[in-house]
Design a protein around this motif. Structure first.
Motif, PDB file in Angstrom:
ATOM      1  N   ARG A   1      -2.985  -8.785  -2.154  1.00 46.97           N
ATOM      2  CA  ARG A   1      -2.610  -9.171  -0.771  1.00 46.97           C
ATOM      3  C   ARG A   1      -3.823  -9.006   0.148  1.00 46.97           C
ATOM      4  O   ARG A   1      -4.088  -9.879   0.972  1.00 46.97           O
ATOM      5  CB  ARG A   1      -1.383  -8.402  -0.363  1.00 46.97           C
ATOM      6  CG  ARG A   1      -1.269  -7.481   0.788  1.00 46.97           C
ATOM      7  CD  ARG A   1      -1.510  -7.853   2.159  1.00 46.97           C
ATOM      8  NE  ARG A   1      -1.782  -6.584   2.821  1.00 46.97           N
ATOM      9  CZ  ARG A   1      -2.579  -6.420   3.819  1.00 46.97           C
ATOM     10  NH1 ARG A   1      -3.212  -7.425   4.349  1.00 46.97           N
ATOM     11  NH2 ARG A   1      -2.772  -5.235   4.314  1.00 46.97           N
TER      12      ARG A   1
ATOM     13  N   ALA B   1      -8.161  -9.648   4.285  1.00 44.11           N
ATOM     14  CA  ALA B   1      -8.123  -8.395   5.070  1.00 44.11           C
ATOM     15  C   ALA B   1      -9.353  -7.526   4.811  1.00 44.11           C
ATOM     16  O   ALA B   1      -9.581  -6.548   5.514  1.00 44.11           O
ATOM     17  CB  ALA B   1      -6.855  -7.609   4.732  1.00 44.11           C
TER      18      ALA B   1
ATOM     19  N   LEU C   1       1.113   4.743  -2.344  1.00 44.98           N
ATOM     20  CA  LEU C   1       1.092   6.090  -1.775  1.00 44.98           C
ATOM     21  C   LEU C   1       2.274   6.915  -2.288  1.00 44.98           C
ATOM     22  O   LEU C   1       2.112   8.060  -2.736  1.00 44.98           O
ATOM     23  CB  LEU C   1       1.150   5.958  -0.243  1.00 44.98           C
ATOM     24  CG  LEU C   1       0.977   7.212   0.561  1.00 44.98           C
ATOM     25  CD1 LEU C   1      -0.387   7.800   0.287  1.00 44.98           C
ATOM     26  CD2 LEU C   1       1.098   6.901   2.054  1.00 44.98           C
TER      27      LEU C   1
ATOM     28  N   THR D   1      -4.580  -4.999  10.159  1.00 45.91           N
ATOM     29  CA  THR D   1      -4.662  -6.443  10.448  1.00 45.91           C
ATOM     30  C   THR D   1      -3.263  -6.994  10.679  1.00 45.91           C
ATOM     31  O   THR D   1      -2.277  -6.343  10.344  1.00 45.91           O
ATOM     32  CB  THR D   1      -5.242  -7.189   9.238  1.00 45.91           C
ATOM     33  OG1 THR D   1      -4.475  -6.834   8.105  1.00 45.91           O
ATOM     34  CG2 THR D   1      -6.693  -6.862   9.020  1.00 45.91           C
TER      35      THR D   1
ATOM     36  N   GLY E   1       0.839  -1.202   0.000  1.00 47.51           N
ATOM     37  CA  GLY E   1       0.000   0.000   0.000  1.00 47.51           C
ATOM     38  C   GLY E   1       0.868   1.245   0.000  1.00 47.51           C
ATOM     39  O   GLY E   1       0.530   2.263  -0.623  1.00 47.51           O
TER      40      GLY E   1
ATOM     41  N   VAL F   1     -11.533  -0.291  -4.455  1.00 47.21           N
ATOM     42  CA  VAL F   1     -11.996  -0.608  -5.815  1.00 47.21           C
ATOM     43  C   VAL F   1     -12.228   0.705  -6.587  1.00 47.21           C
ATOM     44  O   VAL F   1     -11.921   0.817  -7.780  1.00 47.21           O
ATOM     45  CB  VAL F   1     -13.277  -1.471  -5.786  1.00 47.21           C
ATOM     46  CG1 VAL F   1     -13.819  -1.703  -7.183  1.00 47.21           C
ATOM     47  CG2 VAL F   1     -12.994  -2.806  -5.106  1.00 47.21           C
TER      48      VAL F   1
ATOM     49  N   HIS G   1      -1.320  -4.820  -4.193  1.00 44.47           N
ATOM     50  CA  HIS G   1      -1.855  -4.500  -2.859  1.00 44.47           C
ATOM     51  C   HIS G   1      -3.267  -5.095  -2.724  1.00 44.47           C
ATOM     52  O   HIS G   1      -3.604  -5.716  -1.713  1.00 44.47           O
ATOM     53  CB  HIS G   1      -1.856  -2.976  -2.717  1.00 44.47           C
ATOM     54  CG  HIS G   1      -2.583  -2.426  -1.530  1.00 44.47           C
ATOM     55  ND1 HIS G   1      -2.296  -2.770  -0.237  1.00 44.47           N
ATOM     56  CD2 HIS G   1      -3.594  -1.518  -1.441  1.00 44.47           C
ATOM     57  CE1 HIS G   1      -3.093  -2.103   0.585  1.00 44.47           C
ATOM     58  NE2 HIS G   1      -3.892  -1.349  -0.127  1.00 44.47           N
TER      59      HIS G   1
HETATM   60  C1  HEM Z   1      -4.325   4.781  -4.537  1.00 47.98           C
HETATM   61  C2  HEM Z   1      -4.353   3.533  -4.209  1.00 47.98           C
HETATM   62  C3  HEM Z   1      -4.151   2.994  -2.816  1.00 47.98           C
HETATM   63  C4  HEM Z   1      -3.355   3.477  -1.805  1.00 47.98           C
HETATM   64  C5  HEM Z   1      -2.459   4.714  -1.831  1.00 47.98           C
HETATM   65  C6  HEM Z   1      -3.506   2.571  -0.682  1.00 47.98           C
HETATM   66  C7  HEM Z   1      -2.814   2.695   0.515  1.00 47.98           C
HETATM   67  C8  HEM Z   1      -2.931   1.815   1.572  1.00 47.98           C
HETATM   68  C9  HEM Z   1      -2.035   1.737   2.708  1.00 47.98           C
HETATM   69  C10 HEM Z   1      -0.762   2.616   2.889  1.00 47.98           C
HETATM   70  C11 HEM Z   1      -2.491   0.776   3.554  1.00 47.98           C
HETATM   71  C12 HEM Z   1      -1.833   0.279   4.854  1.00 47.98           C
HETATM   72  C13 HEM Z   1      -0.677  -0.651   4.507  1.00 47.98           C
HETATM   73  C14 HEM Z   1      -1.084  -1.918   3.773  1.00 47.98           C
HETATM   74  O1  HEM Z   1      -1.912  -2.680   4.279  1.00 47.98           O
HETATM   75  O2  HEM Z   1      -0.579  -2.124   2.646  1.00 47.98           O
HETATM   76  C15 HEM Z   1      -3.723   0.241   2.972  1.00 47.98           C
HETATM   77  C16 HEM Z   1      -4.538  -0.727   3.543  1.00 47.98           C
HETATM   78  C17 HEM Z   1      -5.700  -1.252   2.957  1.00 47.98           C
HETATM   79  N1  HEM Z   1      -6.072  -1.105   1.618  1.00 47.98           N
HETATM   80 FE1  HEM Z   1      -5.249   0.221   0.331  1.00 47.98          FE
HETATM   81  N2  HEM Z   1      -4.427   1.594  -1.006  1.00 47.98           N
HETATM   82  C18 HEM Z   1      -4.829   1.796  -2.311  1.00 47.98           C
HETATM   83  C19 HEM Z   1      -5.698   0.987  -3.044  1.00 47.98           C
HETATM   84  C20 HEM Z   1      -6.428  -0.086  -2.501  1.00 47.98           C
HETATM   85  C21 HEM Z   1      -7.226  -1.033  -3.260  1.00 47.98           C
HETATM   86  C22 HEM Z   1      -7.353  -1.043  -4.788  1.00 47.98           C
HETATM   87  C23 HEM Z   1      -7.827  -1.882  -2.349  1.00 47.98           C
HETATM   88  C24 HEM Z   1      -8.780  -3.029  -2.594  1.00 47.98           C
HETATM   89  C25 HEM Z   1      -9.703  -3.041  -3.499  1.00 47.98           C
HETATM   90  C26 HEM Z   1      -7.404  -1.474  -1.013  1.00 47.98           C
HETATM   91  C27 HEM Z   1      -7.837  -2.032   0.178  1.00 47.98           C
HETATM   92  C28 HEM Z   1      -7.221  -1.851   1.411  1.00 47.98           C
HETATM   93  C29 HEM Z   1      -7.639  -2.460   2.671  1.00 47.98           C
HETATM   94  C30 HEM Z   1      -8.880  -3.348   2.893  1.00 47.98           C
HETATM   95  C31 HEM Z   1      -6.681  -2.083   3.631  1.00 47.98           C
HETATM   96  C32 HEM Z   1      -6.646  -2.520   5.121  1.00 47.98           C
HETATM   97  C33 HEM Z   1      -5.683  -3.675   5.171  1.00 47.98           C
HETATM   98  C34 HEM Z   1      -5.401  -4.195   6.541  1.00 47.98           C
HETATM   99  O3  HEM Z   1      -5.731  -3.571   7.548  1.00 47.98           O
HETATM  100  O4  HEM Z   1      -4.797  -5.298   6.539  1.00 47.98           O
HETATM  101  N3  HEM Z   1      -6.529  -0.411  -1.157  1.00 47.98           N
HETATM  102  N4  HEM Z   1      -3.956   0.879   1.752  1.00 47.98           N
END
Ligand code: HEM
Length: 529
Positions: free
Chosen positions: A125, A131, A46, A234, A42, A144, A122
Motif C-alpha cells: 500500500r 507514500a 503492530l 499521508t 500498519g 525495509v 502494508h
Molecule cells: C514491523 C513492521 C511494521 C509496523 C509495525 C509498521 C507500522 C506502521 C503504522 C502503524 C503506520 C501508520 C498507519 C499506516 O499507514 O498503515 C505506518 C506507516 C508507514 N510505514 Fe510502516 N510498519 C511496518 C513495516 C513497514 C514496511 C516494511 C514499510 C516499507 C518498506 C513501511 C513503510 C511505512 C511508511 C512509508 C509509512 C508512512 C505512510 C504514510 O504516512 O502514508 N512500514 N507503519
C-alpha cells in the motif's frame, strides 16, 4: 464534583505537577488522523507484534534451548523411548503437557505468519500509493529493515524446535553461508561452533530470537511510529485535503476506540486460528538427524521465495585458486536477494532521480496515475511469486501429476519471461483506466438506458458525474518528462551527457499518460450535449 472525580483530578494533578504531561497530552491526543481502510494495515503489523511478544514470553517459560540428548517419555506415544534433543523434547512437552501450551504455540506461529503478511501488504500500500516519497524516505528504509528482520526472526523461530523440518532449513542456511567465497566455511564454523550441526547453534539463535531481534524490532517500530507522528500521515486527495493539512478524526476518542477495537479483532482472529487450525505439528516430523529429509519439506511462506530461487538454480560451479565458488547457491541465496532488498530500499531515491521530482508529497497517488511505478511493482511481485511457487515445486508436482523437471523448467523460463510481460500489461491497464476516467469526466456515467432516436438510431443515455467526483478524477498532477540537454549552447557535449540521456529516457517512460480532462474540454462538451 463527585468523590470519584475529585480523586481522578488529584491523581492527574499529581502526575502533571511532576511530568508536565497535561500540555503534551492535550496537544497530541487531539491530533487528527486521516481515515482510509488501507491505513489499518500498519496497525495489523503492530498488533500482531504485540501478540508475538506476549505469546513468545509464555513459550520461554517451558522451552529449553539445549542440544543435550534426552530420551523422550512424555505422553505422545509414537515418539516414546526415542533419543532427541532437550529443545525438541521441551517443544513436545509444551504441546502435550503444558496446559494451554499447544494453543500458545499455535497462536505464536499464526501471529508470525500474520505479522509477515501484514508487513508485505502494508509495504504494497505504501509503494503503490507513493507514500514513500519525500519526506518519508527514511521511514521506508526503516520499513525495509523491519521486513528483512522479520524474515530472519521468523526463520530463527521455526528453527528452534530442532525437529526434522527445522533442521533441514538450518542445513540450507549453513549451505548459503558456506557459499560465500573465501570466508564462507570459516563463517559457518564460527556460527555453528564447529562442524554442522553441533551443539551451539540452537542456544545461540535462541538468544538472538528472544532478546536481540525483539529489542531491535522495538526500537525500529518506535522510531517508525514517531516518524509517522512527526511527519503526519499521508491522505488520499478529497474535498478540503491539501498538501498542507490533514483532514480526519482526532486521536482521542475516535482513533483510540477504533484502534483498541481493531487490536481485539486481530487478536480474536489469531486466537481462533491458533485454536482450530493446526500449524507446525512438530511431533509428526520427528527429531532432526542430518541423514534424513522428509518428503514435501516446506519453509514458511515468507522464506518460500528464497527456497524457490535456490531450487531452480542450474548447477554452476567454478574453481578459482583452489577455491570452489558455488554460483548455484551464491546467486539465488545471496546475490539476488541482495539486489532485491537494496533495490527496494533505494526505490524512493531512484524514482525521484528519474522523474526529477524532489518536492514533498502528502497527498497519495491512485496507482493508475503512476503507471510506471505500478508496473515496476507488478513486475517485482511476479518475480517473487514465480520464485515462491517454485518453493513448493515438489508438492505442486505430486498434486498435479507433473515431474520436478517440468516444474523447474517452467519456473526457470517464467521467472525471466513473466515479469516483463507483467510490466507491459500493468502499464497498459493503468493507461486504459486513465482513459476510462477521462471518458467518465467528459461523457458521464453509462446509465444502461437505451433510447431510440427518430431516425431509428439507438443511443445510450449518459449521466454527468457530480462536480466532486469530476474534481477527484482530475485533481492529480501529470508531470512533464525531464528534458536535460545533452549539448551546451555552443553545441559541445556536456559532462554527464550519457547519464542525462538515460534520465531523459526513464523520465519519458515515467511520464507516459492519457491527458486528463481539462475544465475547458468539459465545458465545451457540456455545451455540445
Ligand atoms: C514491523 C513492521 C511494521 C509496523 C509495525 C509498521 C507500522 C506502521 C503504522 C502503524 C503506520 C501508520 C498507519 C499506516 O499507514 O498503515 C505506518 C506507516 C508507514 N510505514 Fe510502516 N510498519 C511496518 C513495516 C513497514 C514496511 C516494511 C514499510 C516499507 C518498506 C513501511 C513503510 C511505512 C511508511 C512509508 C509509512 C508512512 C505512510 C504514510 O504516512 O502514508 N512500514 N507503519
Amino acid at each position: 464534583m463527585t468523590a470519584r472525580e475529585r480523586v481522578a483530578g488529584n491523581v492527574a494533578g499529581y502526575v502533571d505537577d511532576r511530568t508536565g504531561a497535561a500540555k503534551w497530552m492535550k496537544k497530541n491526543l487531539t491530533k487528527v488522523f486521516p481515515d482510509h481502510w488501507s491505513f489499518l494495515l500498519g496497525e495489523i503489523c503492530l498488533y500482531s507484534f504485540v501478540i508475538l511478544l506476549l505469546s513468545g514470553t509464555f513459550l520461554t517459560f517451558w522451552f529449553d534451548p539445549s542440544m543435550k540428548e534426552v530420551v523422550y517419555n512424555g505422553s505422545y506415544e509414537p515418539l516414546q523411548g526415542i533419543k532427541m534433543s532437550a529443545a525438541y523434547a521441551s517443544t513436545l512437552d509444551i504441546s502435550f503437557e503444558v496446559r494451554g501450551g499447544l494453543l500458545m504455540r499455535q497462536i505464536h506461529h499464526w501471529a508470525a505468519l500474520i505479522f509477515m503478511i501484514g508487513i508485505v501488504v502494508h509495504l504494497m500500500r505504501v509503494y503503490f500509493t507513493g507514500a514513500f516519497r519525500k519526506p518519508r524516505e527514511f521511514n521506508w528504509i526503516i520499513g525495509v529493515g523491519l521486513l528483512t528482520l522479520g524474515i530472519v526472526e521468523g526463520f530463527l523461530g521455526y528453527s528452534l524446535p530442532d525437529d526434522l523440518l527445522s533442521g533441514t532449513g538450518i542445513r540450507i542456511a549453513e549451505a548459503i553461508i558456506q557459499a560465500l567465497p573465501v570466508v564462507g566455511s570459516y563463517l559457518a564454523y564460527f556460527a555453528f561452533g564447529g562442524a554442522f550441526p553441533g551443539e551451539a547453534f540452537i542456544p545461540r539463535i535462541y538468544t538472538v530470537h528472544i532478546l536481540l531481534l525483539p529489542g531491535i524490532f522495538l526500537a525500529l517500530i518506535t522510531v517508525h511510529l514517531m516518524l509517522v507522528w512527526y511527519q503526519k500521515h499521508t491522505q488520499f486527495p478529497g474535498p478540503g485535503r491539501t498538501e498542507q493539512n490533514v483532514v480526519g478524526y482526532p486521536l482521542m476518542p475516535v482513533y483510540m476506540a477504533k484502534a483498541g477495537g481493531f487490536f481485539f479483532i486481530v487478536f480474536g482472529v489469531t486466537a481462533f486460528l491458533g485454536a482450530v487450525a493446526s500449524i507446525n505439528p512438530v511431533w509428526l516430523y520427528g527429531p532432526y538427524t542430518p541423514g534424513q529429509v522428509s518428503a514435501g519439506s516446506q519453509p514458511d511462506w515468507y522464506m518460500g521465495w528464497l527456497d524457490g530461487l535456490v531450487r531452480m538454480a542450474p548447477p554452476l560451479e567454478s574453481y578459482i585458486f583452489g577455491y570452489t565458488i558455488s554460483w548455484n547457491i551464491l546467486i539465488p541465496g545471496l546475490i539476488l536477494p541482495g539486489i532485491m532488498f537494496t533495490g527496494l530500499a533505494l526505490y524512493p531515491f531512484i524514482e525521484s532521480w528519474a522523474t526529477g521530482d524532489r518536492r514533498e508529497h502528502h497527498l497519495l497517488d491512485r496507482p493508475r496515475n503512476a503507471p510506471n511505478r505500478t508496473a515496476i511493482g507488478a513486475m517485482a511481485l511476479t518475480f517473487t511469486l514465480v520464485a515462491l511457487i517454485n518453493g513448493g515445486n515438489d508438492i505442486i508436482a505430486t498434486t498435479f501429476d507433473l515431474t520436478i523437471n517440468q516444474m523447474m523448467w517452467f519456473s526457470r523460463i517464467a521467472i525471466i519471461v513473466l515479469p516483463p510481460i507483467a510490466f507491459v500489461v500493468t502499464k497498459r491497464l493503468c493507461l486504459s483506466l486513465q482513459r476510462a476516467d477521462r471518458d467518465l469526466v467528459l461523457h458521464g456515467r453509462e446509465t444502461g438506458r437505451l433510447v431510440r432516436m427518430p431516425n431509428g438510431e439507438f443511443i445510450e443515455v449518459h449521466e454527468p458525474i457530480s462536480a466532486e467526483k469530476a474534481w477527484l478524477l482530475t485533481s492529480h498532477e501529470q508531470l512533464a518528462p525531464l528534458e536535460l540537454p545533452e549539448h551546451d549552447e555552443a553545441g559541445v557535449r556536456r559532462p554527464g551527457a550519457l547519464k542525462n540521456k538515460l534520465r531523459n529516457r526513464i523520465s519519458r517512460a515515467a511520464a507516459v499518460a492519457v491527458p486528463k480532462a481539462t475544465e475547458t474540454e468539459r465545458r465545451e462538451l457540456e455545451g455540445h450535449h
